[in-house]
Each structure stands twice: as C-alpha cells, then as structure tokens.
Enzyme design. Structure first.
Site, PDB file in Angstrom:
ATOM      1  N   PHE A 152      44.090  39.661  32.144  1.00  0.00           N
ATOM      2  CA  PHE A 152      43.618  39.449  30.765  1.00  0.00           C
ATOM      3  C   PHE A 152      44.732  39.100  29.792  1.00  0.00           C
ATOM      4  O   PHE A 152      44.480  38.541  28.732  1.00  0.00           O
ATOM      5  CB  PHE A 152      42.887  40.713  30.260  1.00  0.00           C
ATOM      6  CG  PHE A 152      43.822  41.826  29.840  1.00  0.00           C
ATOM      7  CD1 PHE A 152      44.467  41.799  28.608  1.00  0.00           C
ATOM      8  CD2 PHE A 152      44.076  42.914  30.682  1.00  0.00           C
ATOM      9  CE1 PHE A 152      45.334  42.815  28.226  1.00  0.00           C
ATOM     10  CE2 PHE A 152      44.945  43.931  30.300  1.00  0.00           C
ATOM     11  CZ  PHE A 152      45.577  43.871  29.074  1.00  0.00           C
ATOM     12  N   LYS A 176      39.728  32.273  39.308  1.00  0.00           N
ATOM     13  CA  LYS A 176      38.903  33.420  38.904  1.00  0.00           C
ATOM     14  C   LYS A 176      39.654  34.130  37.785  1.00  0.00           C
ATOM     15  O   LYS A 176      40.556  34.927  38.020  1.00  0.00           O
ATOM     16  CB  LYS A 176      38.705  34.349  40.107  1.00  0.00           C
ATOM     17  CG  LYS A 176      37.454  35.192  40.100  1.00  0.00           C
ATOM     18  CD  LYS A 176      37.306  36.142  38.949  1.00  0.00           C
ATOM     19  CE  LYS A 176      38.192  37.338  39.005  1.00  0.00           C
ATOM     20  NZ  LYS A 176      38.193  38.123  37.746  1.00  0.00           N
ATOM     21  N   GLU A 179      37.663  38.901  33.743  1.00  0.00           N
ATOM     22  CA  GLU A 179      36.336  38.974  33.118  1.00  0.00           C
ATOM     23  C   GLU A 179      36.436  39.439  31.666  1.00  0.00           C
ATOM     24  O   GLU A 179      35.487  39.313  30.900  1.00  0.00           O
ATOM     25  CB  GLU A 179      35.400  39.878  33.936  1.00  0.00           C
ATOM     26  CG  GLU A 179      35.796  41.340  34.041  1.00  0.00           C
ATOM     27  CD  GLU A 179      36.793  41.615  35.177  1.00  0.00           C
ATOM     28  OE1 GLU A 179      37.711  40.795  35.389  1.00  0.00           O
ATOM     29  OE2 GLU A 179      36.660  42.660  35.840  1.00  0.00           O
ATOM     30  N   SER A 229      47.405  44.040  37.984  1.00  0.00           N
ATOM     31  CA  SER A 229      48.017  45.358  38.177  1.00  0.00           C
ATOM     32  C   SER A 229      48.492  45.532  39.628  1.00  0.00           C
ATOM     33  O   SER A 229      47.975  44.877  40.539  1.00  0.00           O
ATOM     34  CB  SER A 229      46.997  46.452  37.849  1.00  0.00           C
ATOM     35  OG  SER A 229      45.905  46.328  38.733  1.00  0.00           O
ATOM     36  N   CYS A 284      53.916  41.802  31.140  1.00  0.00           N
ATOM     37  CA  CYS A 284      54.532  42.418  32.312  1.00  0.00           C
ATOM     38  C   CYS A 284      56.050  42.405  32.176  1.00  0.00           C
ATOM     39  O   CYS A 284      56.741  43.017  32.973  1.00  0.00           O
ATOM     40  CB  CYS A 284      54.106  41.692  33.580  1.00  0.00           C
ATOM     41  SG  CYS A 284      54.680  40.001  33.605  1.00  0.00           S
ATOM     42  N   GLU A 378      53.193  52.460  34.244  1.00  0.00           N
ATOM     43  CA  GLU A 378      53.052  51.327  33.320  1.00  0.00           C
ATOM     44  C   GLU A 378      52.099  51.745  32.201  1.00  0.00           C
ATOM     45  O   GLU A 378      50.943  52.089  32.455  1.00  0.00           O
ATOM     46  CB  GLU A 378      52.481  50.117  34.066  1.00  0.00           C
ATOM     47  CG  GLU A 378      52.349  48.903  33.161  1.00  0.00           C
ATOM     48  CD  GLU A 378      51.888  47.649  33.907  1.00  0.00           C
ATOM     49  OE1 GLU A 378      50.990  47.751  34.748  1.00  0.00           O
ATOM     50  OE2 GLU A 378      52.443  46.574  33.616  1.00  0.00           O
TER      51      GLU A 378
HETATM   52  P1  NAD Z   1      43.809  43.903  36.844  1.00  0.00           P
HETATM   53  O1  NAD Z   1      44.565  44.167  38.079  1.00  0.00           O
HETATM   54  O2  NAD Z   1      42.874  44.948  36.339  1.00  0.00           O
HETATM   55  O3  NAD Z   1      42.941  42.566  36.994  1.00  0.00           O
HETATM   56  C1  NAD Z   1      43.504  41.371  37.486  1.00  0.00           C
HETATM   57  C2  NAD Z   1      42.424  40.587  38.212  1.00  0.00           C
HETATM   58  O4  NAD Z   1      41.933  41.366  39.300  1.00  0.00           O
HETATM   59  C3  NAD Z   1      41.230  40.256  37.321  1.00  0.00           C
HETATM   60  O5  NAD Z   1      40.862  38.924  37.558  1.00  0.00           O
HETATM   61  C4  NAD Z   1      40.164  41.245  37.764  1.00  0.00           C
HETATM   62  O6  NAD Z   1      38.869  40.731  37.676  1.00  0.00           O
HETATM   63  C5  NAD Z   1      40.519  41.517  39.217  1.00  0.00           C
HETATM   64  N1  NAD Z   1      40.199  42.898  39.650  1.00  0.00           N
HETATM   65  C6  NAD Z   1      40.210  44.025  38.893  1.00  0.00           C
HETATM   66  N2  NAD Z   1      39.922  45.102  39.660  1.00  0.00           N
HETATM   67  C7  NAD Z   1      39.716  44.646  40.916  1.00  0.00           C
HETATM   68  C8  NAD Z   1      39.415  45.281  42.160  1.00  0.00           C
HETATM   69  N3  NAD Z   1      39.242  46.585  42.249  1.00  0.00           N
HETATM   70  N4  NAD Z   1      39.313  44.498  43.264  1.00  0.00           N
HETATM   71  C9  NAD Z   1      39.490  43.169  43.198  1.00  0.00           C
HETATM   72  N5  NAD Z   1      39.773  42.515  42.029  1.00  0.00           N
HETATM   73  C10 NAD Z   1      39.899  43.241  40.911  1.00  0.00           C
HETATM   74  O7  NAD Z   1      44.902  43.527  35.719  1.00  0.00           O
HETATM   75  P2  NAD Z   1      44.666  43.298  34.166  1.00  0.00           P
HETATM   76  O8  NAD Z   1      44.378  44.611  33.529  1.00  0.00           O
HETATM   77  O9  NAD Z   1      43.751  42.161  33.932  1.00  0.00           O
HETATM   78  O10 NAD Z   1      46.113  42.788  33.721  1.00  0.00           O
HETATM   79  C11 NAD Z   1      47.151  43.650  33.375  1.00  0.00           C
HETATM   80  C12 NAD Z   1      48.080  43.886  34.539  1.00  0.00           C
HETATM   81  O11 NAD Z   1      48.588  42.652  35.007  1.00  0.00           O
HETATM   82  C13 NAD Z   1      49.302  44.715  34.167  1.00  0.00           C
HETATM   83  O12 NAD Z   1      49.531  45.626  35.207  1.00  0.00           O
HETATM   84  C14 NAD Z   1      50.408  43.700  34.089  1.00  0.00           C
HETATM   85  O13 NAD Z   1      51.701  44.200  34.312  1.00  0.00           O
HETATM   86  C15 NAD Z   1      50.008  42.753  35.161  1.00  0.00           C
HETATM   87  N6  NAD Z   1      50.620  41.444  34.996  1.00  0.00           N
HETATM   88  C16 NAD Z   1      51.634  41.140  35.850  1.00  0.00           C
HETATM   89  C17 NAD Z   1      52.295  39.934  35.716  1.00  0.00           C
HETATM   90  C18 NAD Z   1      53.421  39.583  36.641  1.00  0.00           C
HETATM   91  O14 NAD Z   1      53.865  38.464  36.584  1.00  0.00           O
HETATM   92  N7  NAD Z   1      53.908  40.485  37.469  1.00  0.00           N
HETATM   93  C19 NAD Z   1      51.912  39.031  34.718  1.00  0.00           C
HETATM   94  C20 NAD Z   1      50.858  39.365  33.885  1.00  0.00           C
HETATM   95  C21 NAD Z   1      50.213  40.598  34.032  1.00  0.00           C
END
Ligand code: NAD
Length: 487
Positions: A152, A176, A179, A229, A284, A378
C-alpha cells in the site's frame, strides 16, 4: 480536480476495465476516513483469465526487439508528465501521503520509466569466437508471463519498480496491487494502453490473499516479484519457489541510523527527522531506530526541534488505516510503560477539518532498550526510537542483531568511522549522512536478511537478470572450421 478515470478499481484484463461478480472491499482515504471506491477480492478464476490473456499477448510482444518495445515507454513517460497532476492527486487520496510526497513518488515513477527506456544501451549480449570459426553468443530471453504483487505504501512507484523493466524485456504481466490502494494501478494500465501497449501485455487483478495464492500456484506464471511485509514475503517466496517459480520477495525493515557525537548537528537532525517522518514513517527505508553513540544530547535536542516543525495535515500525511494508527500508538505506549522517555509525543492527533483521518504526529522516544518491541519490530509510523550506547562496536552489534537488513546509515564527520561502520552493518542499502539511502537508477534496490528473499534486487541492473533467462547459441558457418569435441 477531475480524475480522468474517475476512481475506478475494476480488474483490468485484455485492455478493459472489467466488472466482476466478486465480493468487494471499501477503499478508504486515510486523509479523512471516507470511502472513495471499492475493490474486488478476486479469486483464482480472475488470475487464470489474466494469465491466459497475457499468454496470448506474449507471442507478438516478445517477438519485437528490445528497441521496439521501449518505444512504448518513451510515450508512457510523456503521458506520466502530461497526467502528473491526476496521478499525484490519486496517490494523495488513496494513500494519505502529502501532495509533495505524492509528487515525489510520481516523479520517481518517471525515473523508473527512463531506466527502462535505457535498457537497449544496458542489456549487453556477448559474442566471442570460442574456437576457430565458431562463435558463441548470449541472448536475454523473456520468461513469459510474470507477476508483480505490491504493497500500500507506494501505490504508484512500486508497480513501476517492476512494470517497465519486466515488460520492456519482453514479458507479459499480471499485477496485483494492494487492496488498500488499488486505484493508481488502473490509471497506470490505462496510460500504458494510451502509449500503445498491446492489450493483454499488462493485466491488473485486484484482491488479497486468495489472489496472491492463485498467482503463486498458477502453473503458467514463470516469475513472481513481491513487495510487502516480511511475514507475507516469506509465505509468497516459499509458495512460489515450491511451485518452481523464480521469486524475488522484498519484505519489511527496521532501519538503524548510527549517530556519533561529531556528526554535523543541522545536517543530522534535518535528515533524521525527514527520514523518520517522511510518508508518515511508512517507507521501508524510513529511520526507525537511532543508535546514539556517546554524548549526543545536542543532536537529540535539535532533532526534537525539527520533528516539531512537521505538522500532521500540513507537511505530514496520514497513516494508512485506523488499525495502523492504533498499532503504532500501542508501540509508543508499551515502550513508555517499560521505561522509555517520550520526548516528542504524536499520539492522539486530530487534524481540524479532517477528524476522520488517521494522523499521528512525529514521535521521538529516548532511552529505548534493545530488547523492547519498539526497538526490534517494524513500527511503520512516524516514530523514532533512540537507543543509547557507549561505543561504536556496541552500536554495530545492535544493528547486526536485527532480523531485517534493508537500510542502515551513519552520521559522522569522520571518514574513518563512517567506513568502519559501513563495512560492518548488515544491510543491503547503506548511507553516510543520508537519512534515506535509496540507491537510484541505474543502481538496484534490495535489502538483506529478512528484508529480501531471493537472489535478485528488484530494480536497476539487477532486475535484468531476474526478468530474463540467458540463451547461449554456438554457431559455425565455415565448412573448413575444425571439428572437435569442443565445437
Ligand atoms: P502486506 O505484506 O500486508 O501486503 C503486501 C501484498 O501482499 C498486498 O498486495 C496484499 O494484498 C498481499 N497480502 C497480504 N496478506 C497476505 C497473505 N496472508 N497472503 C498472501 N498475500 C497477502 O504489506 P503492506 O502492509 O501492504 O505494506 C507494508 C509493508 O511493505 C511494510 O512491511 C514495508 O516495510 C514493506 N515494504 C517493503 C519494501 C521493500 O522494498 N523491502 C518496499 C515497500 C514496502
């Protein structure tokens, strides 16, 4: 301001925004808590339709030369500039970051596009006469249908980490998006179509867990890139690779800034404040733990002054949701209860006129001990935990003990100490007197440890190897060329 494509969030398959029969989820603007759209929670059938469409498009798209394919991205770049205001407004609305931060995100998207345009100059295939009259050459061949799953926090930039490079290199893609912030992705897809991208080359399937699992399991998806994450990055990496796919899964972070007593006070304070509070701490690469070595009270005092200049609803955006706000505030309260000292307190922030929004002002907590949750986990909010140490080696040990390894920076005016520390921190992206050490193109983006699973970075040169496979062709035209077991 008029948003060209209204606030659409259908699935985008074969060049069309499609109405589906799936359940929907409200898309809520963090700015004021209002519902601005809704998003489909697609199941495996939508992923399958998108993959089939992409497979059909792949034949013609991959038959074009790299030089031909990047022409679309030159046009797309021009369209990003033309529609810059709408794109910025959409990021602001769906993610809650400030207009200035949204503008920076869109401009970074333009830079990512420029890198893709330069690929014909960068993708160097080799040719060599390996035996007399016999040549061997390499070619970078696209993988086929690939997928990109995004978070997001950068609804415009992170999709553009993958779309331009993967597609310019000849692949077709299923994207994808998160959401929680699905809107920018559709506008990107529409602008790419306007730029001339053939139907089916990029498809957007909205949804959550179910759609992601379907991507990891689909037999005709060759590679999966994931950003989100660490918890989900691990799940995706294990599931995609157990299905024998190539996978790069970027996870969360806990970035340490090591501050020495000789640091330039103004430079350190302004960089650290901008890093911990920029994008409401939802980067991040955000500074999350400051490891203060020795007597640095003068820097901490200046840092608190800087943090107080950052005002929610003005030059500080909202966090993504009510749940996120509550989680972040819980970390602060727990640390305080465990004995840490809250120097600047951003809890219980309400912005006048935006009472429904999810705001937290910058928060600085001193005397955090390394075993507290706020020091290890985090937080993903505008919160900085200060951990006090006596020595540089102690500070390095604290950084090294983190499971993560995205970024680490040092603030000092000593080149010797800077080098000593940079050589010893366990992070993929390091900085000296830089709050947010993002390596810009053509350098690649990617952390270490539990901040990235897989062996490739996601952008820049490293992404070329991820999105292609090498074919080695050995050729002999001269009948007189010697024949032996080597040729
Ligand atoms: P998230 O892991 O909750 O979601 C990321 C994606 O995974 C979304 O598209 C979501 O729909 C999907 N998802 C969520 N739960 C799932 C599950 N149980 N099974 C399968 N798919 C699932 O992350 P977020 O809250 O959208 O974003 C924030 C996180 O992203 C933070 O931890 C941040 O550090 C990380 N991030 C990392 C980088 C990097 O380059 N390392 C860059 C941007 C964000």
């Amino acid at each position: 301001m008029k948003i060209v494509s209204s606030i659409k969030s259908g699935n985008y398959i074969n060049g069309q925004v499609i109405d589906e029969d799936f359940e929907t989820l409200d898309v809520i603007s963090p700015l004021n808590g209002r519902t601005i759209s809704s998003v489909y929670l697609s199941d495996a059938s939508a992923v399958d339709r998108a993959v089939k469409t992409a497979q059909i498009a792949f034949g013609e798209w991959s038959s074009r030369t790299l030089k031909e394919r990047v022409q679309i991205f030159f046009k797309f770049r021009a369209l990003l500039e033309k529609h810059r205001d709408e794109l910025i407004h959409l990021v602001h609305l769906e993610n809650g970051k400030t207009m200035g931060e949204s503008a920076a995100e869109v401009d970074k998207g333009i830079e990512l596009c420029e890198f893709a345009c330069s690929l014909p100059q960068i993708v160097n295939d080799e040719i060599q006469e390996v035996s007399k009259g016999v040549e061997c050459r390499t070619s970078h061949v696209p993988l086929g249908v690939v997928a990109s799953i995004t978070p997001f926090n950068f609804p415009h930039m992170v999709p553009l980490w993958t779309i331009p490079n993967a597609i310019a290199l000849g692949n077709c893609m299923v994207l994808k998006p998160s959401e929680m912030t699905p809107l920018s992705a559709i506008l990107i897809a529409e602008l790419l179509e306007k730029a001339g991208l053939p139907k089916g080359v990029l498809n957007v399937v909205n949804g959550g867990k179910e759609a992601v699992e379907a991507i990891c399991d689909h037999p005709d998806i060759a590679a999966v890139s994931f950003v989100g994450s660490t918890k989900v990055a691990k799940i995706v990496y294990i599931r995609a690779t157990s299905n024998l796919k190539r996978c790069a899964a970027l996870g969360g972070a806990k970035n340490h800034l090591i501050v020495l007593d000789d640091a330039h006070v103004d430079m350190a304070a302004s960089n650290i404040a901008a890093s911990m509070a920029g994008c409401a701490g939802q980067r991040c690469m955000a500074a999350s733990a400051m490891v203060a070595v020795g007597q640095v009270d003068h820097i901490v005092a200046r840092l608190c002054e800087e943090a107080k200049k950052i005002v929610p609803g003005d030059n500080l955006g909202a966090v993504i949701s009510k749940t996120a706000k509550e989680r972040i505030e819980r970390y602060i309260t727990e640390a305080e209860a465990a004995g840490a000292k809250v120097l600047v307190d951003g809890r219980n922030t309400v912005v006048e006129g935006k009472e429904g929004g999810f705001y937290i002002a910058p928060t600085i907590i001193d005397y955090v001990s390394p075993d507290m949750n706020i020091a290890k986990e985090e937080v993903f909010g505008p919160v900085l935990a200060i951990i006090r140490t006596e020595t540089v080696d102690e500070a390095i040990a604290i950084e090294n003990s983190s499971n993560y390894g995205n970024a680490a920076s040092v603030f000092t005016q000593s080149g010797g100490w800077a080098r000593y520390i940079m050589d010893r921190v366990s992070a993929g992206m390091t900085g000296v007197n830089i709050g947010v050490p993002v390596p810009r193109e053509p350098f690649s983006f990617g952390g270490w440890n539990e901040s990235r699973f897989g062996s490739h970075d996601i952008t820049g040169r490293s992404s070329i190897a991820f999105w292609t496979r090498l074919k080695k062709t050995t050729t002999k035209w001269n009948p007189e060329a010697r024949t032996n077991w080597m040729s």
